[in-house]
Structure formats: C-alpha cells, structure tokens
Enzyme design. Structure first.
Site, PDB file in Angstrom:
ATOM      1  N   GLU A 149       9.756  42.175   5.094  1.00 42.42           N
ATOM      2  CA  GLU A 149       9.471  42.246   3.648  1.00 42.42           C
ATOM      3  C   GLU A 149      10.349  41.262   2.887  1.00 42.42           C
ATOM      4  O   GLU A 149       9.902  40.625   1.941  1.00 42.42           O
ATOM      5  CB  GLU A 149       9.663  43.669   3.120  1.00 42.42           C
ATOM      6  CG  GLU A 149       8.873  44.758   3.856  1.00 42.42           C
ATOM      7  CD  GLU A 149       7.400  44.467   4.041  1.00 42.42           C
ATOM      8  OE1 GLU A 149       6.814  43.719   3.235  1.00 42.42           O
ATOM      9  OE2 GLU A 149       6.818  44.978   5.028  1.00 42.42           O
ATOM     10  N   GLU A 156       0.835  36.852   6.302  1.00 43.83           N
ATOM     11  CA  GLU A 156       1.183  37.887   7.285  1.00 43.83           C
ATOM     12  C   GLU A 156       1.488  37.315   8.669  1.00 43.83           C
ATOM     13  O   GLU A 156       2.484  37.686   9.290  1.00 43.83           O
ATOM     14  CB  GLU A 156       0.105  38.963   7.352  1.00 43.83           C
ATOM     15  CG  GLU A 156      -0.059  39.765   6.055  1.00 43.83           C
ATOM     16  CD  GLU A 156       1.237  40.410   5.554  1.00 43.83           C
ATOM     17  OE1 GLU A 156       2.217  40.471   6.316  1.00 43.83           O
ATOM     18  OE2 GLU A 156       1.260  40.849   4.377  1.00 43.83           O
ATOM     19  N   GLU A 175      -1.127  46.120  -3.265  1.00 44.90           N
ATOM     20  CA  GLU A 175      -1.843  45.261  -2.333  1.00 44.90           C
ATOM     21  C   GLU A 175      -2.861  46.097  -1.555  1.00 44.90           C
ATOM     22  O   GLU A 175      -2.503  47.170  -1.081  1.00 44.90           O
ATOM     23  CB  GLU A 175      -0.888  44.581  -1.338  1.00 44.90           C
ATOM     24  CG  GLU A 175      -1.611  43.540  -0.488  1.00 44.90           C
ATOM     25  CD  GLU A 175      -0.695  42.774   0.468  1.00 44.90           C
ATOM     26  OE1 GLU A 175       0.534  42.993   0.427  1.00 44.90           O
ATOM     27  OE2 GLU A 175      -1.231  41.976   1.226  1.00 44.90           O
TER      28      GLU A 175
END
Ligand code: B3K
Ligand code: ZN
Length: 885
Positions: free
Chosen positions: A304, A326, A127
């Site tokens: 996560e 996010e 990412e």
C-alpha cells in the site's frame, strides 16, 4: 441489485471525460441514523473533447438527492434528470460549480463499499467505483481533483476525524459535536478518497526522508489493539527507506496514516495519505499472530505504501489498466519482501501460489488477459491474473532489460507521468524509450489470456560437442476463443556437467562463452538454441527462478531430478526439481489408487527428502519448502480430470511413508529446533521464521506416525510456547490427528483463551474448516452457529467458508454434492449482504470442468440454481453466467 441483465463495457469504447473537476470540497455530517454529504465541485469542460457543452452526467448510486445548485442557482427538478445510477445537469458555460447535498445510510451498508460502519467507527472503501455511493461525481480514475474534506460528528463517540492529506483545522461545534478539515494538495481520482471517524488510539513515529524532511507516521487502531502495531510501524519505515533506495521514490505529504478496521472486503487500500487496512494486515504480535501473518503485514504495508507512487502519483486512465498499478506494485512488494527475508524462499512461495491459483484461473471460465478488454463488474477483476500474473509480466521486463535498464525505465515512467492517469502502454513505452528497445511483441503478455506451454527437447551431437535445446510454444483455448501469437518468453538457464558444476555457455554464433547462467529470449513458436564447446552431454537447468509464467516441460527422469535437487546452483530450481519428482511419484500413486491397486511408493522420493533433511548446511526454510509435497489444489490443477479422493489418498499415503521412514531425522530436527524456540524469545525475523517452519513441518509429519511421544511433544508445544506460530501448528496437528479427546480439549482451551480476539478466532475457525477428517461439512455448519461467527464480517467468511471450499477438497467435493449445495446457499445469502464477498466465494464452483461427470453435473446444477435465485448483483451475475457459458 438489478432486475435487467447487467451489460459488459469494453476497453475499445474508452473516451476521455467530457468535463473535468479541478477542486472538490466535501462536508460530511455524520449521525447515527444517516449521513449528509455536501459536495462542491469546481468544474470545467475538458478541452481535449472539443467545443460545445454536452450534458454533464454525474455518477451516483443509492443516494437520496436533497438539493442541486449550478453556480449560484438552485435547480428545480425540471432542470436535471436523476435515476438509479446518475444525475444529469446542463451546464451553461465552460467553467462552473456544482453543489449537491445527499443523504446516505452508512449504518446499514453491509456491502462495505462507499461510506460504512465497521463496529462503532465510520470508514470508506471507494476503489473501484464506491465513491458514487457517497456523492454525485465523475467516478472514474482519469478525473483527478484536489480535495478539501470537513467531517462533523459527535465528539464523544468520534473523537478522531480523518481524511486525506494534511490537517488544516479543527474545533468544537454545537450539541456536543466537533469538526476537522483536511486538505489534500495532490490531484487524485475519487477512488483514493478516504474518511475515518471513530474512537481510535494511535502509535506515532517519525521517518526522516533522504532529503532530510520528517514525516509523521501514525497507525490508528481500536484501543485494545494498541499493543499490536509495532511490527506494522517497523515495516512501514523499512518500506519507505527501500523505495528511496531501490526506486529513488520519496514520500510527499507531511503525514502518513494507517487505520485498522475489522470489516473490510480485502487486505487494504492505498488511499492518499490515509491507508485503510483490514486489521488482519496491520495487527501482529508474537502471542496472537503467526509468522505468516507477520510476513503478510510486512508485505501489505509495503504494497500500500508503494502505491503512493505506483498508483497514486501515477494512476490508471481506466479500470482496464488496473494491472498498471497492481501488477507493478505486487512486483515491487515481492522484491521488497525478498530483500527483507530469504529471496529464494519468497520466490518459491510466490510461484507455488501462482501455479496453484492463477494458472487455475487462467484455465477457467473467468480467464482474461492481464489487461482485460471487457468486464461487467470491475470488482470481479481484482484477480490473480491482474495482480500476480501482472507482477510476473513486470518481472519479465526487468529480466529482459536487466536491473539497471529497468531502473532507468521506471525513473522515466514516474517522471514523465507524475500527476497523470495513464495506460499499460505508457509503462512499456517508458521502458522502451529509456533503453532504446522495442517491446512490441512482448506486449502480447497484456492482451492474450491463458498460460502458455513451453515444451523443451534436447539433442546432443557428440562429434561436434554441440548441445541443442528446442523450445515449442503452445497456447490453451480461452473463453474469448481467440488464436494466440508467440510470446516473448525469457528463459534463464544453465547447463550442468556430471559433477553438477555449471558449464560456461557459448551459443553457436558466439566466439566466447558468456557466463554460466543466462537469459535466452524465446520469441518464435518453435526455436532452437545450440550450445558449443562441450565435451559431454550436459543436464539443463531450465527457467531458473521461474523466469516466465509458463508451463514448462522437459523429459527429465527421476534420477536427473534428484541430481538437480542436490546440485543446481539456482536454489529455486533445486526446489523445483524436488516438486517435479514429487509430482511424478504422486501421479503414479494416484493412478494405482484409481486402478484399485495397493500403493507402491518410489523409494527415491524418500531418499531425496532424507538427503535434504540431513543437510545441516541448508537454510532450514529451504528444507521446510523442499519437504512440502505439492498441495492437493496444485495436483488438481495439473490433472486432466481431478480425482479428489485419489489425490488425497495418494498424498496422505506418501506423507505417512515419509514420516515413518524418516522418523529419526524428523525427530532430531524437530527437537533441536523446538529446544531453540523454548530457549529464545520470539523474534519476527527471517532466521526465526525459517527455524519454526522446519520445526513445524517436522511435527506435522511426525504426527502421522501415531507415535505417543509425538502427541506428548505436540501438547507440550501447544501449552508452553510463547507465540501463535507454534501454538496454531500444534492445534492444527491435533485437529488433523486421530486423538479426539486431546483435539477437543485443545480447541476448547484455545477458544476460551482467545475468544475476545477476532483475528485469532479466525484462525481457530480456519484450522477446523481445513480438517480433512470425515464430517467436514457438519463441522463447518456447527461452527457457523458459534457466537464468534457472522456472515457480515468478510474475515469470518473467508476463515470458515473460504477455507472449507478452497482447502478442504475431499469434504467440499463430497460425491453427494452436499458441499456444493452448501456453498450455493451461502452465495445466495451473501449476494444480498455483500456482493463482492459473494462473488469471491463462488470461485471453487466455477472450476466444474476439472471434475468427473457426476460432480460436473452437481456443480453446474448449483450454479444454475444461483442464477435462477432472483435479483443477482452484477458481481455474482457475471461470474455465474460466464461459468455456465
Ligand atoms: N487497491 C486495493 C484493491 C481495491 C479492491 C477493490 N474491490 C488494494 C490493493 O491492491 O492495494
Ligand atoms: Zn494494490
């Protein structure tokens, strides 16, 4: 590195991909001096893009192309075009297979993006756009594919071979090599791909899902760290249970793995079924990790893990939508931490962080909306705005809809978009549809940059028993130069009577009162709310729990703030009143310093803190939070022109006065809590964190008195404690004290004891980098020569350089510009090694507009020097050029 100027890309130019990838089959042959990657992509024309067969442009960077096949035909160089960023092919049918082989060099990859080596192990970070450094691909999040991955490596050096999904086969190969194959049945974008190969040990556990099926949990670490995984494992199981209970989300694969690596650009990465973590966010045990580190491990493991739904099962259509995953996931992890620990303390910490750092970003040259509309380098947009402000935006949705309505919305969102790549609008749409509400105006939070101000004024009509509050929104200038429209600002508030009791709240158009704390939605640029049925003028408690990320102002006097500190039923606002009181008092001291006058501290601050300190019924963690004066960085943020020296002098003066005048109470609380620490073994629980936080803040105040008993107590704590929280605090207190001999001895003893533990050495570097004693820069330069330091390890850079430039404000902003020159030199050096880290370290220089003319000139001069230094990465180029614009 590029020579031409990197170009911006725009959200408005988004187009769906011309082709899709249904299956991805990868084979990695890992060697010491190169790696071969063979990829087979089963592809088809995207029906949504209509007919015709345009060229297929695969992304690829730093790849040595060895061969290309289209279906079964090997292509010659005349059949394709290849440049620094892409490979272009010309498909002849709607469905086809592309086979490529490339050679890459993970062993010399210092940017830590793509496939690289951390110590002796191979690992990946894809990412946002790292997969294109592994193989030619459609490296964009709206291309989702299943993956099968075979890893082949030398058995002896790399006994463990991991990738996403479930293990489906393994066996010996030739020449001492072996192989393993993994299959991930869930379609995913390439940014969630992961591979690990190394000599790793693991701890294993089992989690039983609500539905009854077991999941195998494994945490892989280097052998010497096998004793530091238990806290992360417990955190993982708590997170899995919490997501089932609070969001109804179960885990989907049969195995979930975490791997800890030492060299990692950020905290961790949510790769499907194979999370890769910075070791600082996994490893924790009492002797080597502080309470803060334990809490960070718990939060990052949760974050996560939560991405498995908010990010992986439902992912982003394009990188402009980054906050979709996010912001939402930060909100989810914050609520998890609040449930596991103290809710109020968690909120205080998050808000203090947001207001110090995100507000500064929102007021600086890199300010951007939660959903940016353009960027040059996406790596620069993993920001406080996308993460923390994005989380505040989700929190406001929940505040407006209520917990139940929010859950209905999240259920609909996950159900409607499972397996899809979507946008922030889709998230809001699900919230609207599930609740039958219109959030059109609310969505301005996603598109308007800058922190809104909300000025509140009051009016009291004694004859009518009516009290009104008028809210006025205003908006700062932002780099996009755009005018702003009113936001929807949820303001949770209460009204206090003269005894400090919450009054029933009845608005002018209501027939009865509704509760004593409620949420009003401010939707207009100026709006008045009238409360009726009151017998005396109340005192308002505004923005309870920090219900919106705004700069609220209300003309409280200091006595009113002291009253709120004691009586507000909202714990957050009790703390907030104390902060506002401290800010008023500190700003007065700063002004005295600037006028060259002697300091004269308002005794009410000491009195208020003394009351807090004496209250044995308060949560000790709250006492510790309330005793903490606003930090120098926050005082900088709220200054028109920040005078670093005056801020430092004023704050230190106030701290010393507090220490001297409250010495007996601080001593009593220190000793009582230290005695408990001595008598009980370390436990990583909220109650113990709370006790140690009060004990440690008391100690750091007490050292300011110069009392020799405090030195003795500090040394006793340093030498005899059983945990890193107490030891590191004692060390920090010594490092910031005038006792040079004791300081040197403690630093040496600490380094000798922990020299083989890189994470502990990071803390040793940080404590020294943060010391505001004169000569800071020389100390940092000397520490860079220490054998444990290297610029190649991001944790080391953050621990030493980041702590110096970000926390040691008096030394970094030395009037001669030496701190700025030092940072610019480092950024130039890091630019060649690791552009992402280089660009992050730049942040303090981008804030040049906050300082006096002389410092502004020096800071700008350094930014210009970086810009002229040659071949800049797009990361550094974007930040420097925008800062100078
Ligand atoms: N999603 C990653 C961040 C990746 C950053 C890439 N430069 C970690 C996280 O937010 O969970
Ligand atoms: Zn995340």
């Amino acid at each position: 590195m590029r020579t031409e100027q990197p170009q911006a890309i725009y959200l408005k130019d988004y187009q769906a991909p011309e082709y899709l990838i249904d299956e991805t089959h990868l084979t990695f042959e890992l060697f010491e001096d190169h790696t071969l990657v063979h990829a087979q992509l089963v592809m088809r024309r995207n029906p949504a893009r209509g007919t015709g067969l345009p060229a297929l442009v695969l992304d690829g960077q730093q790849l040595e192309l060895l061969s290309v096949q289209l279906d079964d035909q090997t292509l010659s160089s005349a059949d394709y075009q290849c440049d620094d960023n892409s490979l272009t092919l010309h498909p002849r049918g709607e469905q086809f297979t592309v086979d490529t082989s490339v050679r890459i060099h993970p062993e010399s990859n210092t940017a830590l993006e793509g496939l690289y080596k951390s110590g002796s192990m191979f690992c990946t970070q894809c990412e946002a756009e790292g997969f294109r450094k592994i193989t030619y691909y459609l490296d964009r999040p709206d291309v989702m594919s299943t993956f099968t991955t075979t890893v082949i490596a030398e058995q002896h050096r790399y006994p463990v071979l991991l990738s996403n999904g479930n293990p489906v086969g393994s066996g010996p190969g030739e020449d001492g090599r072996h192989w393993a194959t993994w299959e991930d049945p869930f379609k995913k974008p390439a940014y969630l791909f992961a591979l690990v190969a190394g000599d790793l040990w693991c701890v294993e556990d089992v989690f039983t899902r609500q539905s009854g099926r077991d999941v195998t949990l494994r945490i892989y670490v280097e052998p010497e760290n096998i004793d530091k995984c238990q806290h992360a494992m417990v955190s993982l199981k708590k997170s899995m249970r919490w997501d089932e209970e609070v969001y109804g989300r179960e885990y989907d694969l049969d195995i979930f793995m975490i791997v800890a690596v030492n060299d990692f650009n950020m905290g961790a990465m949510e790769n499907k079924g194979l999370n890769i973590f910075n070791s600082s966010c996994v490893l924790a045990r009492a002797e080597t990790a502080t309470d803060a580190a334990h809490q960070r491990v718990e939060a990052v493991v949760a974050h996560e893990y939560f991405h498995n739904w908010s990010g992986n099962r439902v992912t982003c259509r394009d990188w402009f939508q980054l906050s979709l995953k996010e912001g939402f996931t930060v909100f989810r992890d914050a609520e998890f931490s609040a449930d596991m620990n103290s809710r109020t303390v968690k909120r205080i910490e998050d808000v203090a962080y947001l207001r110090t750092h995100q507000f500064a970003e929102d007021a600086g040259p890199m300010a951007h909306p939660v959903r940016p509309d353009s960027f040059i380098e996406i790596s620069n947009f993993y920001t406080l705005t996308v993460y923390e402000k994005g989380s505040e935006v989700v929190r406001m949705v929940r505040t407006l809809l209520g917990a139940e309505g929010f859950r209905k919305g999240s259920d609909l969102y996950f159900e409607r978009h499972d397996g899809q790549a979507v946008t922030c609008d889709d998230f809001i749409q699900a919230m609207e549809d599930a609740n039958g509400v219109d959030l059109t105006q609310f969505k301005r939070w996603y598109v308007q940059a800058g922190t809104p101000r909300l000025a509140v004024s009051e009016a009291w009509d004694a004859a009518a028993g009516r009290y009104s509050l008028t809210f006025r929104q205003s908006y700062p200038q932002t780099p996009d130069g755009r005018d702003k429209l009113p936001f929807v600002i949820p303001v949770e508030l209460g009204l206090l009577d003269a005894e400090g009791q919450d009054l029933p709240l009845q608005l002018a158009d209501e027939t009865t009162a509704h509760g004593t704390s409620r949420v009003l939605a401010v939707t207009e640029a100026e709006q008045t709310f009238v409360f009726q049925g009151l017998t005396a003028k109340p005192l308002p408690s505004l923005l309870r729990g920090f219900s919106a990320p705004v700069k609220l102002s209300f003309p409280y006097d200091r006595d009113q703030l002291m009253f709120l500190m004691q009586h507000d039923s909202d714990g957050f606002n009790r703390w907030e009143a104390g902060q506002q009181l401290s800010v008023q008092v500190l700003q007065e001291l700063i002004a005295q310093h600037q006028r060259g006058e002697a300091f004269n501290l308002d005794p009410r601050l000491i009195q208020a803190l003394g009351t807090v300190l004496a209250d044995e019924t308060l949560d000790p963690a709250m006492v510790a939070e309330m005793l903490s004066l606003p930090g120098e960085a926050y005082l900088t943020e709220i200054s028109q022109v920040a005078d670093v020296d005056a801020i430092h002098a004023a704050r230190e003066f106030a701290r010393t006065q507090i220490a001297e005048q409250l010495q007996p109470r601080l001593w009593a609380r220190y000793q009582a809590n230290r005695a408990q620490s001595r008598e009980t073994a370390y436990v990583a629980s909220a109650e113990h964190f709370a006790r140690r936080s009060l004990q440690n803040i008391a100690l750091s105040y007490l050292m300011l008195t110069g009392n020799p008993d405090v030195l003795a107590a500090t040394l006793e704590q340093f030498e005899h404690c059983d945990n890193m929280t107490e030891r590191l605090t004692a060390l920090a207190v010594l490092v910031n004290s005038p006792f040079t001999a004791e300081r040197a001895k403690a630093l040496e003893a600490f380094a000798e004891h922990f020299k083989d533990n890189p994470l502990v050495m990071d803390q040793w570097f940080s404590v020294q980098a943060g010391s505001t004693q004169p000569g800071g820069l020389a100390r940092v330069k000397a520490l860079m020569q220490h054998p444990a330091f290297t610029l190649k390890n991001p944790n080391k850079v953050r621990a030493l350089i980041g702590a110096f430039a970000g926390q040691n404000l008096v030394n970094f902003h030395a009037a001669d510009g030496s701190g700025y020159r030092f940072l610019a030199d480092l950024v130039i050096e890091l630019n060649a090694l690791n552009p992402q880290i280089a660009s992050r370290q730049l942040a303090p220089l981008t804030r040049w507009r906050k300082y006096d003319d002389a410092r502004q000139a020096l800071m700008k001069g350094e930014l210009e020097r970086i810009l002229a230094s040659g071949s800049l990465s797009s990361d550094v180029y974007e930040v420097v050029s925008k800062s100078l614009a």
